[in-house]
Scaffold this active site. Structure first.
Site, short mmCIF file in Angstrom:
data_model
loop_
_atom_site.label_atom_id
_atom_site.label_comp_id
_atom_site.label_asym_id
_atom_site.label_seq_id
_atom_site.Cartn_x
_atom_site.Cartn_y
_atom_site.Cartn_z
N HIS A 88 22.56 22.48 -3.25
CA HIS A 88 22.09 22.84 -4.59
C HIS A 88 23.23 23.36 -5.45
CE1 HIS A 88 17.85 22.22 -3.79
NE2 HIS A 88 18.03 22.79 -2.61
N CYS A 117 15.72 -0.20 20.00
CA CYS A 117 16.87 0.42 20.68
C CYS A 117 16.50 1.59 21.57
CB CYS A 117 17.94 0.83 19.68
SG CYS A 117 17.50 2.23 18.64
#
Lengths: 429, 480
Positions: free
Chosen positions: B49, B442
Site C-alpha cells: 500500500h 501435476c
C-alpha cells in the site's frame, strides 16, 4: 541455432496426435514429428483402463491402453518420429511457416520448423475453483481424472467413502472403479435434471452397483479442515439455484469432480488463432484447419468428444489435410459459415469451403437438452437444404450429420443447424 | 537457551527474524503449521500500500511508509517477486469524491504520492475502470508482491544466519522465570530470554499466556476470487473503491505478480480465525462489487476462491509494544492491513523494543544478507532457458504445464534452507499447481517428487497443513 524441419509437426501424442501422424504419413508427408509432454504416448487413454473403446473404429471392444497401443504401433510402422518428455512452450507462425518452441530434459531448448502444424493438446478438467464450490479447503477434493491417475497409473487409493459431483463419463467410470477397489461410493450428484454421461455408463457404472444418482442436486458445502469430512448436498431449482430447506449432509472423505472438460488452448490463444467461445477450441474449416493457414487442430482440443473413435476419424482428416498443405496445396473459394440455431450448442467445423468439401462433409454438434423424437434442420436462409430425424438426442452424446457437396453448392454463405421436436412441423421436411 | 524466541512465522515473524538476524543472537522461531506463511500471509491482497490510507500519527501510517521503502530493497536483494503498480481508489458519487479528497489529505500528511484524477484522467490511467466512475485517488507508490515468497525469503535469511525454525510446534503455555521465559509447546519446552509474539490472529492467546489480557483479537475474514491470466491482462493497476461507511477499503481488483487477477476481499467478523471457509453469498457480493469497478472481468475464468482472516484487534492501530505483564515479551499484534506493507518496519521496531528491554544488540560478524538464487524457468528468455537446461537437464522436464514449472525448480525448492513438505508448500515456492488446472495434472507428479527427494512415503505427503492427507494406501490392499 539448428532448427530441424518437418513437413508435419503434431503437438500432442494422445489419440488425436497419433491418428493425425499416421494419416499425415499415409498422405505423403515424408517427415512427420509427434511431440509428447509425457514419458510415453497415448495421452489420457493410458489411464482409462476400462473397456468400451474402439467399437466404431476397430469394430471391437478395447481398453484405453489397448486402443492407444494400436495407434502407437501404427505410428511405429511409419517414418514418423516421436519425441517424448517434451513440452511445447509456444508456436510462432511467420510467413515462412510455423516454428515450434519446446523444452525437454534430454535435448534442452529446441525449435522446430514445420510445413504444417497439427494441434492435438486435448483438454483438462474443470476444477472446484472454476465452479466455486463454497466451504472449507480440505484434501480429498479432486478431479475424477486426477483420481484416475492415482488409482490406475500409480496404484494408490485416494479415499474410502466417496461422493461424485457431476455425472460426466469420467465421474461415472470412477464410481465403478472405486467400488471395485473396495471403496464405498455414496452418491453421484448431478446439477442438471439429466446426466451428461453416456447412457451405457449410467447403467454399467451406477445402476449395476446400486449407486444413487441425485439429479437436479449439487454440492453446496465442503467441510473438513485437514481431510474432507462431509459434504452438503442441496436440490436445485430449474435455474440451477439451490433450494432452501433441501440441504442434507453426506459423511465422506473424498469428493470427486466430473464437472466438465475444457480444451487446452493456451498455445492456440498465444499464437493469436481464433477461438470459438462455444467450444473453447479453435474455429476450424472442413479440413480441420484453424484460422491460421498451416495450423490444423483435431480431437478434444477442438471440441470435447464423447468417443475416442470420433477423435480418430477427425484426426485422420486433419493429418491428411496437414500433409497436403505441407506439400503446397492451398484451398480457395467461397466459405460457408455454420450458425448454431435453436437447440444446437455448437458445430464443428464452423466453416465449410464447398470447393474443398469432398462428396460429403460431416458436421458434429451437440444439442442443449435431452430430446425424444426430433428433427435436425439445416437451413440456408428460409430454404431447408437437409433434415435428419432422431429418436433420441442428449447433450452427453455428439451428433453427426452428413452434408453432401451438392447441397452445399446450393446453399448461401451462412447455413443454420437447428433442432426441434418432431411432429406436425416436421412434416414440412 | 534462546536470546529471542519468535512465536509465529507469518510475514511479521519472518520480518522480525530477518531484522534480528543481523545481530549476534540465538534466535528461534516456532510455528504451529508445517510451513512458513500459512496464515494471513498466504491469503491477502498481496499489495504494497502506498500509505495514504492510515490516519496520520498512527503506527500504521509511519510503519507503512517505512515498510514499503524497506520492502522494495529487500525484494530486490532477496529476489522476491515484486512489481511497482499504480493504484486507484475509484469514486462513483460526489460522496465518494469527498472520501477521495479526505484520502488525498491523509496521503499528503503521510508523505505518500497522491493526486486526484477526474473521470477522464481515471480512464486514461486505467482504461478498464468502469466508465461510471466520476474520479479517483491515484498513487504511483503502490506495488504488488508475492507475499509468501516475501515471508519465506526473510525467514530463509534468518535460518541461513543460524536461526532455528521449529515447524509443527504449537505453543500451549508460557512460564515466567528469573531472567527467562519458558515457552511450552506440544513438542517440549523452550527457554528464552525474550519472546516476540507474532502469532497473528492468535496473538491474544499468546499475550494472555504471559498474563497480559489487554490484546483483544477480533479477526475479520475476507474472501477472494483468483482468475485466469486471460483476466489479469485486462488491468494495469490496483483498483480500489472508496471505503464504505464501515471504513473498509472495499473489494479491489488487481493483477498478481504471476499475472492472474484478484478480486476481493469483503470483511466479515469471524470468531474462529482457523475457519477459512468461503460462502456463496459473500462470493456473489464480491463478484458484483468487482464487476462494478471493472465491468470487463469475465467470471467464467475463475480458477480459485480463498478466505484470508485478518488478525484485527479491538484497536484501530497495530498493537506493537512491550507486554503489560511481562517485560520479556514484545507483542506484534493486530497486524492487519497495511501489515504486509509494514512488515520490514515492524521487524525493525521489534528489535528496537527488545533493545530497550535490555537485549544486547551486537552486530553479527559475517551476516549473510542473501539466499540461494531462484530459477524461474517461465520468466527466462529462450537463450537463458537453453543455458539453464544445459547446466541442469531437470529444468527441461516440465511438471506443471499451466505455469511452465520444471522438475529442476521443484527439486531446487526441496533443497532450500526451509524445506517444503507439502504439495501446497511447493506451490507457494514454484507455482506448480497454481494455474488454471489447479494441479489436476501435476499434483500426482509433484507428490512423487516430494516423496522421492525427501525420502518420505507417499502416504505421508500432505496436500497442505497437517492432516490433509491425499492417499489412503495402495490399491488392491485388503482393508482390515
Amino acid at each position: 541455432m539448428t532448427e530441424k524441419y518437418y513437413d508435419v509437426a503434431v503437438i500432442g501424442g494422445g489419440p488425436a496426435g497419433l491418428a493425425a501422424a499416421v494419416s499425415a504419413c499415409e498422405h505423403g508427408a515424408a517427415k512427420v514429428l509427434v511431440i509428447e509432454r509425457d514419458k510415453v504416448v497415448g495421452g489420457i487413454l493410458n489411464q482409462c483402463i476400462h473397456n468400451g473403446f474402439g467399437l466404431h473404429y476397430f469394430k471391437e471392444e478395447l481398453t484405453g491402453p489397448e486402443y492407444a497401443g494400436r495407434f502407437a504401433e501404427m505410428v511405429r510402422n511409419t517414418a514418423a518420429e516421436v519425441v517424448t518428455g517434451t513440452m511445447v512452450l509456444g508456436i510462432d507462425t511467420p510467413e515462412s511457416g510455423p516454428v515450434i518452441r519446446c523444452v525437454s530434459r534430454e535435448d534442452g531448448y529446441r525449435e522446430y520448423r514445420a510445413g504444417a502444424v497439427v494441434l492435438c493438446m486435448g483438454c483438462r478438467e474443470r476444477t472446484r475453483g472454476a465452479i466455486a464450490i463454497p466451504g472449507d479447503r480440505p484434501s480429498g477434493v479432486m478431479t475424477a481424472g486426477t483420481a484416475q491417475r492415482y488409482v490406475n497409473m500409480e496404484g494408490y487409493m485416494i479415499g474410502r467413502r466417496i461422493v461424485i459431483l457431476g455425472s460426466g463419463d469420467i465421474g461415472l467410470i470412477m464410481a465403478r472403479r472405486m467400488t471395485l477397489e473396495g471403496a464405498k461410493v455414496l452418491a453421484c450428484v448431478e446439477l442438471c435434471p439429466y446426466s451428461n454421461g453416456l447412457n451405457r455408463n449410467i447403467v454399467q457404472c451406477l445402476e449395476d452397483y446400486g449407486i444413487p444418482l441425485y439429479l437436479s442436486h449439487t454440492v453446496t458445502g465442503v467441510h473438513g479442515r485437514g481431510r474432507l469430512e462431509r459434504v452438503t448436498v442441496s436440490r436445485v431449482d430449474d435455474k440451477r439455484r439451490p433450494v432452501e430447506g433441501t440441504a442434507f449432509d453426506i459423511e465422506c472423505d473424498t469428493l470427486l469432480l466430473s464437472v466438465g472438460l475444457i480444451p487446452e488452448n493456451e498455445i492456440t490463444r498465444d499464437a493469436g488463432i481464433e477461438i470459438d467461445r462455444r467450444t473453447n477450441g479453435p474455429t476450424v474449416y472442413e479440413n480441420m484447419m484453424t484460422t491460421r493457414p498451416g495450423v490444423f487442430a483435431c480431437g478434444n482440443v477442438v471440441h470435447v468428444h464423447d468417443l475416442v473413435d470420433f477423435v480418430t476419424a477427425e484426426s485422420m482428416r486433419a493429418g491428411a489435410a496437414a500433409a497436403e498443405y505441407a506439400a503446397g496445396k492451398r484451398v480457395s473459394g467461397r466459405v460457408i459459415k455454420l450458425v448454431n440455431g435453436e437447440g444446437v450448442n455448437y458445430t464443428v467445423p464452423q466453416m465449410i469451403r464447398p470447393d474443398n468439401a469432398g462428396k460429403v462433409t460431416e458436421v458434429f454438434f451437440r444439442t442443449n437438452i435431452p430430446r425424444k423424437k426430433s428433427v435436425i434442420r439445416v437451413m440456408s436462409g428460409d430454404t431447408q437444404i437437409a433434415s435428419f430425424r432422431r429418436e433420441y438426442m442428449a447433450p452427453g452424446e455428439m451428433e453427426k450429420i452428413p452434408l453432401p457437396r451438392v447441397l452445399l453448392d446450393r446453399a448461401g454463405d451462412t447455413v443454420t443447424v437447428s433442432v426441434e421436436p418432431a411432429g406436425e412441423a416436421a412434416d414440412r421436411a | 537457551m534462546y536470546d529471542v524466541l519468535i512465536i509465529g512465522c507469518g510475514v511479521t515473524g519472518a520480518a522480525a527474524a530477518y531484522s534480528l538476524a543481523r545481530y549476534d543472537l540465538k534466535v528461534g522461531i516456532v510455528e504451529r503449521f508445517n510451513d512458513v506463511a500459512c496464515g494471513a500471509t498466504k491469503a491477502n491482497s498481496a499489495i504494497m500500500h502506498a500509505g495514504y490510507d492510515p490516519h496520520p500519527g498512527t503506527k500504521m501510517a509511519s510503519l507503512n511508509r517505512l515498510g514499503i521503502k524497506a520492502a522494495k530493497k529487500i525484494c530486490k536483494k532477496l529476489d522476491v517477486e515484486y512489481r511497482p503498480l499504480q493504484s486507484l481508489v475509484l469514486a462513483f458519487s460526489e460522496k465518494d469524491m469527498e472520501a477521495v479528497r479526505e484520502l488525498y489529505a491523509r496521503g499528503k500528511k503521510n508523505s505518500a504520492d497522491v493526486r486526484i484524477l477526474d473521470r477522464k484522467g481515471v480512464l486514461a490511467a486505467e482504461p478498464a475502470a468502469s466508465p461510471d466512475c466520476v474520479g479517483a485517488l491515484h498513487s504511483r507508490d503502490s506495488a504488488i508482491i508475492n507475499p509468501w515468497e516475501f515471508a519465506l525469503a526473510m525467514a530463509e535469511v534468518a535460518v541461513i544466519n543460524g536461526a532455528d525454525l521449529l515447524l509443527e510446534h504449537k505453543v500451549t503455555g508460557i512460564r515466567r522465570g528469573r531472567g527467562k521465559l519458558t515457552v511450552v509447546t506440544d513438542r517440549g519446552e523452550l527457554e528464552t530470554r525474550f519472546v516476540v509474539n507474532a502469532a497473528g490472529a492468535f496473538a491474544e492467546d499468546i499475550s494472555a499466556m504471559a498474563g497480559d489480557t489487554s490484546v483483544k483479537s477480533l479477526p475479520r475474514a475476507g474472501q477472494y476470487y483468483v482468475l485466469d491470466k486471460e483476466e489479469g491482462k485486462k488491468v494495469n493497476s490496483v483498483i480500489f473503491r472508496c471505503p464504505d461507511e464501515n471504513g473498509f477499503k472495499g473489494v479491489l481488483v488487481a493483477p498478481t505478480v504471476h499475472g492472474n487477477l484478484l478480486v476481493g476481499p469483503d470483511a466479515e467478523p469471524r470468531a474462529d480465525a482457523d475457519d477459512l471457509s468461503t460462502d456463496r453469498e459473500s462470493l456473489d457480493r464480491i463478484m458484483k462489487s468487482g464487476l462494478s469497478s471493472v465491468p470487463s472481468v469475465n467470471f467464467r475464468n475463475i480458477i480459485r476462491e480463498y478466505t484470508g482472516v485478518r488478525p484485527t484487534t479491538s484497536e484501530k492501530d497495530f498493537v506493537i509494544g512491550v507486554s503489560r505483564s511481562c517485560r520479556r515479551m514484545i507483542n506484534l499484534a493486530g497486524i492487519c492491513s497495511p501489515g504486509l506493507s509494514s512488515a520490514p518496519a515492524i521487524g525493525d521496531e521489534a528489535v528496537r523494543l527488545l533493545g530497550k528491554q535490555g537485549l544486547v544488540l551486537k552486530r553479527r560478524r559475517g551476516f549473510i544478507d542473501e539466499r540461494p538464487p531462484v530459477v524461474r524457468l517461465a520468466e527466462l528468455d529462450d537463450e537463458e532457458k537453453r543455458r539453464v537446461i544445459e547446466e541442469n537437464p531437470l529444468y527441461g522436464n516440465i511438471i506443471c504445464r499451466c505455469e511452465t514449472v520444471s522438475e529442476g525448480e521443484i527439486v531446487d525448492a526441496l533443497r532450500r534452507p526451509i524445506v517444503p513438505r507439502s504439495i501446497d508448500a511447493i506451490k507457494r515456492r514454484c507455482r506448480a499447481g497454481m494455474g488454471r488446472c489447479q494441479g489436476g495434472f501435476c499434483s500426482p507428479r509433484v507428490h512423487e517428487i516430494i516423496s522421492r527427494e525427501l525420502g518420505v512415503p507417499m502416504e505421508d505427503v500432505m496436500l497442505d497443513k497437517q492432516g490433509s492427507f491425499i492417499i489412503t494406501g495402495r490399491t488392491g490392499a485388503e482393508e482390515n
